[in-house]
Design an enzyme around this catalytic site. Structure first.
Site, mmCIF file in Angstrom:
data_model
loop_
_atom_site.group_PDB
_atom_site.id
_atom_site.type_symbol
_atom_site.label_atom_id
_atom_site.label_comp_id
_atom_site.label_asym_id
_atom_site.label_seq_id
_atom_site.Cartn_x
_atom_site.Cartn_y
_atom_site.Cartn_z
ATOM 1 N N HIS A 4 1.080 -1.198 -0.006
ATOM 2 C CA HIS A 4 -0.168 -0.269 -0.114
ATOM 3 C C HIS A 4 0.737 1.399 -0.109
ATOM 4 O O HIS A 4 0.200 2.402 -0.195
ATOM 5 C CB HIS A 4 -0.701 0.642 1.150
ATOM 6 C CG HIS A 4 -1.611 -1.243 1.153
ATOM 7 N ND1 HIS A 4 -3.325 -1.207 0.330
ATOM 8 C CD2 HIS A 4 -2.167 -2.146 1.768
ATOM 9 C CE1 HIS A 4 -3.895 -1.825 0.686
ATOM 10 N NE2 HIS A 4 -3.588 -2.850 1.247
ATOM 11 N N ASP A 10 -6.289 -1.787 -4.997
ATOM 12 C CA ASP A 10 -5.946 -2.927 -3.713
ATOM 13 C C ASP A 10 -6.951 -3.880 -4.654
ATOM 14 O O ASP A 10 -8.687 -3.756 -5.823
ATOM 15 C CB ASP A 10 -7.431 -2.218 -3.429
ATOM 16 C CG ASP A 10 -6.648 -1.114 -2.255
ATOM 17 O OD1 ASP A 10 -5.238 -1.022 -1.689
ATOM 18 O OD2 ASP A 10 -7.590 0.011 -1.709
ATOM 19 N N HIS A 14 -7.444 -7.598 -0.676
ATOM 20 C CA HIS A 14 -7.360 -6.424 0.579
ATOM 21 C C HIS A 14 -8.790 -6.233 1.993
ATOM 22 O O HIS A 14 -8.749 -6.277 2.934
ATOM 23 C CB HIS A 14 -7.665 -4.756 0.312
ATOM 24 C CG HIS A 14 -7.422 -4.015 0.939
ATOM 25 N ND1 HIS A 14 -6.898 -3.640 1.484
ATOM 26 C CD2 HIS A 14 -8.104 -2.777 1.140
ATOM 27 C CE1 HIS A 14 -6.820 -3.022 2.583
ATOM 28 N NE2 HIS A 14 -7.473 -2.490 2.297
#
Length: 164
Positions: A4, A10, A14
């Site tokens: 991240h 994402d 996630h």
């Protein structure tokens, strides 16, 4: 390195959904893109977004990263996220660390987007970018098992490349 760190995408994993970064449809990460400027901190509302006409939307809030963590940045409200999804957006990007409020444990905007098969790009550097239409290229690393991946996000201004 955290997956991240910096500009990143994402994957569904996630949120403990099925699908890591190798399962991301790369065609969603490449194509027409609309940059919307919403200079603020706090919740971005539907009224702040204006007219959406592209399947990829990047939100420029004017956030500037610091050497120290701050949880004071713009984020999408649930209604704004739902609105983007209803408009047919397939990729939501933002120049802040998250599309959700920093201390939000429920991550409602993440949940709405990922459950609608909408990709999330965060921590984009849009400081030199103006609102308008571009071509986006933002490819993740192909590392099996990752729930997020750094990307090199590039915007191409078609008006300049076509002499206009």
């Amino acid at each position: 390195m955290s997956a991240h760190l910096g500009a990143h995408v994402d994957a569904p994993l996630h949120l403990n959904r099925s699908g890591d970064v190798t399962d991301i449809d790369l065609s969603t990460m490449i194509g027409p893109c609309q940059v919307v400027e919403v200079q603020k901190t706090g919740g971005i509302e539907v009224k702040d977004l204006g007219r959406i006409h592209c399947p990829r939307v990047l939100i420029k809030t004017g956030f500037k990263p610091s050497t120290k963590w701050t949880d004071t940045f713009a984020y999408l409200t649930e209604k704004a996220t739902a609105h983007l999804i209803e408009q047919g957006v397939r990729l939501i990007g933002i120049d802040t660390p998250s599309i959700d409020l920093a201390n939000d444990q429920k991550l409602q905007s993440h949940v709405l987007a990922i459950d609608a098969n909408v990709l999330i790009l965060e921590n984009l550097d849009l400081n030199q970018t103006q609102a308008g239409d571009y071509e986006l290229i933002a490819l993740p690393l192909k590392i099996q098992g990752l729930e997020a991946s750094p990307v090199r996000a590039v915007l191409i201004n078609n008006k300049e490349s076509k002499g206009g």
